[in-house]
Design a protein around this motif. Structure first.
Motif, PDB file in Angstrom:
ATOM      1  N   ARG A 182      99.604 -45.905  10.678  1.00  0.00           N
ATOM      2  CA  ARG A 182     101.059 -46.012  10.576  1.00  0.00           C
ATOM      3  C   ARG A 182     101.711 -45.980  11.946  1.00  0.00           C
ATOM      4  NH1 ARG A 182     100.463 -42.409   6.177  1.00  0.00           N
ATOM      5  NH2 ARG A 182     101.094 -40.661   7.492  1.00  0.00           N
ATOM      6  N   VAL A 183     101.200 -45.092  12.824  1.00  0.00           N
ATOM      7  CA  VAL A 183     101.742 -45.003  14.180  1.00  0.00           C
ATOM      8  C   VAL A 183     101.565 -46.318  14.910  1.00  0.00           C
ATOM      9  CG1 VAL A 183     101.469 -43.910  16.428  1.00  0.00           C
ATOM     10  CG2 VAL A 183     101.484 -42.505  14.362  1.00  0.00           C
ATOM     11  N   LEU A 184     100.362 -46.913  14.784  1.00  0.00           N
ATOM     12  CA  LEU A 184     100.084 -48.170  15.468  1.00  0.00           C
ATOM     13  C   LEU A 184     101.000 -49.271  14.967  1.00  0.00           C
ATOM     14  CD1 LEU A 184      98.260 -49.596  17.498  1.00  0.00           C
ATOM     15  CD2 LEU A 184      96.663 -50.060  15.650  1.00  0.00           C
ATOM     16  N   ARG A 185     101.150 -49.348  13.639  1.00  0.00           N
ATOM     17  CA  ARG A 185     102.006 -50.385  13.073  1.00  0.00           C
ATOM     18  C   ARG A 185     103.462 -50.184  13.484  1.00  0.00           C
ATOM     19  NH1 ARG A 185      98.636 -49.864   8.413  1.00  0.00           N
ATOM     20  NH2 ARG A 185     100.130 -48.428   7.488  1.00  0.00           N
ATOM     21  N   SER A 186     103.901 -48.952  13.499  1.00  0.00           N
ATOM     22  CA  SER A 186     105.291 -48.699  13.855  1.00  0.00           C
ATOM     23  C   SER A 186     105.555 -49.064  15.315  1.00  0.00           C
ATOM     24  CB  SER A 186     105.650 -47.223  13.603  1.00  0.00           C
ATOM     25  OG  SER A 186     104.895 -46.367  14.433  1.00  0.00           O
ATOM     26  N   TRP A 187     104.570 -48.827  16.197  1.00  0.00           N
ATOM     27  CA  TRP A 187     104.737 -49.201  17.602  1.00  0.00           C
ATOM     28  C   TRP A 187     104.831 -50.712  17.738  1.00  0.00           C
ATOM     29  CZ3 TRP A 187     106.231 -46.983  21.868  1.00  0.00           C
ATOM     30  CH2 TRP A 187     105.988 -47.609  23.104  1.00  0.00           C
ATOM     31  N   GLU A 188     103.990 -51.418  17.034  1.00  0.00           N
ATOM     32  CA  GLU A 188     104.040 -52.874  17.091  1.00  0.00           C
ATOM     33  C   GLU A 188     105.332 -53.392  16.481  1.00  0.00           C
ATOM     34  OE1 GLU A 188     100.464 -53.675  15.040  1.00  0.00           O
ATOM     35  OE2 GLU A 188      99.209 -53.528  16.829  1.00  0.00           O
ATOM     36  N   LEU A 189     105.803 -52.719  15.413  1.00  0.00           N
ATOM     37  CA  LEU A 189     107.082 -53.107  14.812  1.00  0.00           C
ATOM     38  C   LEU A 189     108.214 -52.889  15.806  1.00  0.00           C
ATOM     39  CD1 LEU A 189     108.786 -53.989  12.392  1.00  0.00           C
ATOM     40  CD2 LEU A 189     108.824 -51.590  11.647  1.00  0.00           C
ATOM     41  N   LEU A 190     108.168 -51.771  16.520  1.00  0.00           N
ATOM     42  CA  LEU A 190     109.184 -51.492  17.544  1.00  0.00           C
ATOM     43  C   LEU A 190     109.163 -52.562  18.625  1.00  0.00           C
ATOM     44  CD1 LEU A 190     111.312 -49.661  18.854  1.00  0.00           C
ATOM     45  CD2 LEU A 190     109.427 -48.365  19.891  1.00  0.00           C
ATOM     46  N   LEU A 191     107.966 -52.951  19.066  1.00  0.00           N
ATOM     47  CA  LEU A 191     107.864 -54.002  20.075  1.00  0.00           C
ATOM     48  C   LEU A 191     108.447 -55.316  19.557  1.00  0.00           C
ATOM     49  CD1 LEU A 191     104.270 -53.418  21.526  1.00  0.00           C
ATOM     50  CD2 LEU A 191     106.450 -52.829  22.590  1.00  0.00           C
ATOM     51  N   GLY A 192     108.199 -55.609  18.292  1.00  0.00           N
ATOM     52  CA  GLY A 192     108.758 -56.818  17.708  1.00  0.00           C
ATOM     53  C   GLY A 192     110.275 -56.802  17.684  1.00  0.00           C
ATOM     54  N   VAL A 193     110.838 -55.651  17.342  1.00  0.00           N
ATOM     55  CA  VAL A 193     112.298 -55.511  17.326  1.00  0.00           C
ATOM     56  C   VAL A 193     112.865 -55.676  18.738  1.00  0.00           C
ATOM     57  CG1 VAL A 193     114.198 -53.913  16.912  1.00  0.00           C
ATOM     58  CG2 VAL A 193     112.326 -54.074  15.261  1.00  0.00           C
ATOM     59  N   ILE A 194     112.209 -55.046  19.719  1.00  0.00           N
ATOM     60  CA  ILE A 194     112.661 -55.155  21.114  1.00  0.00           C
ATOM     61  C   ILE A 194     112.607 -56.603  21.579  1.00  0.00           C
ATOM     62  CG2 ILE A 194     112.107 -54.532  23.495  1.00  0.00           C
ATOM     63  CD1 ILE A 194     111.145 -51.834  22.452  1.00  0.00           C
ATOM     64  N   ALA A 195     111.539 -57.313  21.205  1.00  0.00           N
ATOM     65  CA  ALA A 195     111.411 -58.717  21.596  1.00  0.00           C
ATOM     66  C   ALA A 195     112.558 -59.552  21.029  1.00  0.00           C
ATOM     67  CB  ALA A 195     110.069 -59.269  21.128  1.00  0.00           C
ATOM     68  N   VAL A 196     112.914 -59.305  19.776  1.00  0.00           N
ATOM     69  CA  VAL A 196     114.024 -60.028  19.154  1.00  0.00           C
ATOM     70  C   VAL A 196     115.339 -59.706  19.856  1.00  0.00           C
ATOM     71  CG1 VAL A 196     115.384 -60.278  17.045  1.00  0.00           C
ATOM     72  CG2 VAL A 196     112.884 -60.216  16.916  1.00  0.00           C
ATOM     73  N   LEU A 197     115.563 -58.424  20.168  1.00  0.00           N
ATOM     74  CA  LEU A 197     116.797 -58.019  20.842  1.00  0.00           C
ATOM     75  C   LEU A 197     116.917 -58.667  22.224  1.00  0.00           C
ATOM     76  CD1 LEU A 197     116.956 -54.222  19.905  1.00  0.00           C
ATOM     77  CD2 LEU A 197     118.330 -56.098  18.961  1.00  0.00           C
ATOM     78  N   ILE A 198     115.799 -58.714  22.955  1.00  0.00           N
ATOM     79  CA  ILE A 198     115.825 -59.344  24.286  1.00  0.00           C
ATOM     80  C   ILE A 198     116.110 -60.834  24.152  1.00  0.00           C
ATOM     81  CG2 ILE A 198     114.411 -59.957  26.284  1.00  0.00           C
ATOM     82  CD1 ILE A 198     113.034 -57.277  26.034  1.00  0.00           C
TER      83      ILE A 198
ATOM     84  N   GLY B 130     107.787 -61.187  29.634  1.00  0.00           N
ATOM     85  CA  GLY B 130     108.061 -62.570  30.022  1.00  0.00           C
ATOM     86  C   GLY B 130     109.512 -62.956  29.785  1.00  0.00           C
ATOM     87  N   MET B 131     110.048 -62.629  28.605  1.00  0.00           N
ATOM     88  CA  MET B 131     111.439 -62.982  28.316  1.00  0.00           C
ATOM     89  C   MET B 131     112.409 -62.178  29.171  1.00  0.00           C
ATOM     90  SD  MET B 131     111.818 -63.703  24.240  1.00  0.00           S
ATOM     91  CE  MET B 131     111.306 -62.056  23.743  1.00  0.00           C
ATOM     92  N   ALA B 132     112.085 -60.907  29.409  1.00  0.00           N
ATOM     93  CA  ALA B 132     112.981 -60.073  30.220  1.00  0.00           C
ATOM     94  C   ALA B 132     113.079 -60.597  31.649  1.00  0.00           C
ATOM     95  CB  ALA B 132     112.495 -58.626  30.206  1.00  0.00           C
ATOM     96  N   THR B 133     111.943 -60.891  32.253  1.00  0.00           N
ATOM     97  CA  THR B 133     111.962 -61.376  33.633  1.00  0.00           C
ATOM     98  C   THR B 133     112.583 -62.763  33.731  1.00  0.00           C
ATOM     99  OG1 THR B 133     109.679 -62.172  33.346  1.00  0.00           O
ATOM    100  CG2 THR B 133     109.978 -59.993  34.341  1.00  0.00           C
ATOM    101  N   PHE B 134     112.345 -63.611  32.732  1.00  0.00           N
ATOM    102  CA  PHE B 134     112.944 -64.946  32.749  1.00  0.00           C
ATOM    103  C   PHE B 134     114.459 -64.860  32.582  1.00  0.00           C
ATOM    104  CE2 PHE B 134     114.147 -69.015  30.723  1.00  0.00           C
ATOM    105  CZ  PHE B 134     113.720 -69.876  31.729  1.00  0.00           C
ATOM    106  N   GLY B 135     114.918 -63.977  31.694  1.00  0.00           N
ATOM    107  CA  GLY B 135     116.350 -63.794  31.509  1.00  0.00           C
ATOM    108  C   GLY B 135     117.012 -63.282  32.771  1.00  0.00           C
ATOM    109  N   LEU B 136     116.371 -62.335  33.443  1.00  0.00           N
ATOM    110  CA  LEU B 136     116.914 -61.831  34.701  1.00  0.00           C
ATOM    111  C   LEU B 136     116.944 -62.929  35.757  1.00  0.00           C
ATOM    112  CD1 LEU B 136     115.140 -58.340  34.869  1.00  0.00           C
ATOM    113  CD2 LEU B 136     117.549 -58.788  34.352  1.00  0.00           C
ATOM    114  N   GLY B 137     115.927 -63.794  35.743  1.00  0.00           N
ATOM    115  CA  GLY B 137     115.896 -64.905  36.684  1.00  0.00           C
ATOM    116  C   GLY B 137     117.041 -65.877  36.464  1.00  0.00           C
ATOM    117  N   LEU B 138     117.370 -66.161  35.184  1.00  0.00           N
ATOM    118  CA  LEU B 138     118.486 -67.050  34.892  1.00  0.00           C
ATOM    119  C   LEU B 138     119.812 -66.467  35.371  1.00  0.00           C
ATOM    120  CD1 LEU B 138     117.647 -68.325  31.291  1.00  0.00           C
ATOM    121  CD2 LEU B 138     117.525 -69.611  33.422  1.00  0.00           C
ATOM    122  N   LEU B 139     119.876 -65.134  35.438  1.00  0.00           N
ATOM    123  CA  LEU B 139     121.085 -64.466  35.917  1.00  0.00           C
ATOM    124  C   LEU B 139     121.061 -64.257  37.431  1.00  0.00           C
ATOM    125  CD1 LEU B 139     121.478 -61.783  33.093  1.00  0.00           C
ATOM    126  CD2 LEU B 139     122.734 -63.940  33.349  1.00  0.00           C
TER     127      LEU B 139
END
Length: 333
Positions: free
Chosen positions: A20-36, A290-299
């Motif tokens: 459950r802990v592993l799945r929740s961490w991956e779920l959190l990463l997925g949510v963060i990826a969507v937010l970014i 990857g998305m975070a650094t690319f977004g910062l680069g566009l800015l």
């Protein structure tokens, strides 16, 4: 790397709580990826352009290829900080070979061969001499890059053939680059190896308790040697793609990439102490970085700020779980 007596689990045998802990961490990463992703679309009108999104994949694919092998190595309780130095040395060897016109296939063979030899060298020092991997690879990190500086100085190798350049710049279909396809294929292969094979179970067992793994019949030294060689080979693959994409070789190529690779692995949920982690988490972490650094680069955010972001992210990912345990222990007391 030293291991502690903290409780860990084998995913195929372990507790439901651990799963459950592993799945929740991956779920959190997925949510963060969507937010970014959403934040980037709001911050820059150019982010959703298909070709810009395709370019964004180059921010993580080459590093993630190394991160897959690094994840297995860290799960087994070791680490390799020389990966960026291996890239520099492999790229230098390919550039030096240009004078003999080896062709694209020859250049690929040289890049893979240098990576294999470097990984084998690291593995021998760790498994045969019993030296700490973090100390060994800090030394070889300087050694490999130092050789590149000796060969090149302030010069550069150029003139790579077009068929070799396609490995770093080519597209398989529309905006789908060859590197992205290779990244996806390697993610699938490493996920199968780590999570479904006997070799993967041996890696988890070694990371949890190498002494117990030895007494259970696992050839710990051989497994670790394979993992060091594999990490070296994947560094060679990254060197081939990066050199082909840039079209030139300089001794400063891939400078400080080891920090970003380790950050991807740890952010992906792989325990820095060994014994736990998943490839899916590493894939999600690669997308986030990857998305975070690319977004910062566009800015037009300066590169030094991106380095600060990466370093802070690594510290936070390592420190937060321990802070959480301390807070929970304090409340229980």
């Amino acid at each position: 790397m030293s291991l502690t007596a903290e409780a860990r689990h084998l995913p195929d045998r372990g507790s439901r709580r651990g799963a459950r802990v592993l799945r929740s961490w991956e779920l959190l990463l997925g949510v963060i990826a969507v937010l970014i992703f959403v934040a980037n679309t709001q911050a820059s009108p150019y982010f959703l352009d298909p070709w810009n999104l395709s370019d964004a994949t180059f921010n993580f694919t080459e590093k993630a290829m190394i991160a897959f092998a690094m994840a297995l190595l860290i799960v087994a309780g070791e680490i390799d900080l020389s990966v960026a130095g291996i890239i520099a040395l492999a790229s230098t060897a390919m550039g030096w070979a240009l004078q003999y016109d080896p062709g694209a296939a020859g250049l690929v063979a040289i890049g893979l061969g240098v990576g294999l030899v470097c990984g084998l060298f690291n593995g021998l020092l760790v498994t045969r001499l019993g030296l700490p991997s973090i100390v060994v690879t800090i030394g070889t990190m300087s050694l490999f890059r130092g050789i590149s500086y000796i060969v090149l100085g302030d010069q550069a190798f150029n003139g790579y053939p077009s068929d070799f350049a396609w490995l770093g710049r080519g597209y398989v279909f529309w905006v789908i680059s060859f590197e992205l396809v290779l990244f996806a294929a390697l993610a699938g292969v490493y996920a199968i190896v780590l999570h479904t094979t006997n070799f993967g179970r041996q890696i988890y067992a070694i990371g949890n308790n190498p002494t117990a793994a030895t007494f259970s019949g696992i050839r710990v030294a051989r497994v670790k040697m394979i993992l060091f060689v594999l990490t070296g080979v994947m560094s060679g693959v990254a060197a081939i793609c990066l050199t082909a994409r840039l079209g030139s070789t300089r001794p400063s190529i891939a400078f400080a990439w080891e920090l970003e690779v380790v950050t991807m692995v740890v952010l992906g949920g792989v325990s820095i102490l060994g014994g736990a982690g998943s490839i899916l988490g590493v894939v999600l972490a690669a997308l986030i970085i990857g998305m975070a650094t690319f977004g910062l680069g566009l800015l037009n955010v300066p590169g030094i700020v991106m380095s600060i972001f990466t370093g802070a992210l690594l510290i936070a990912v390592i420190a937060l779980p321990r802070l959480y345990r301390l807070i929970r222990t304090g409340r229980a007391a």
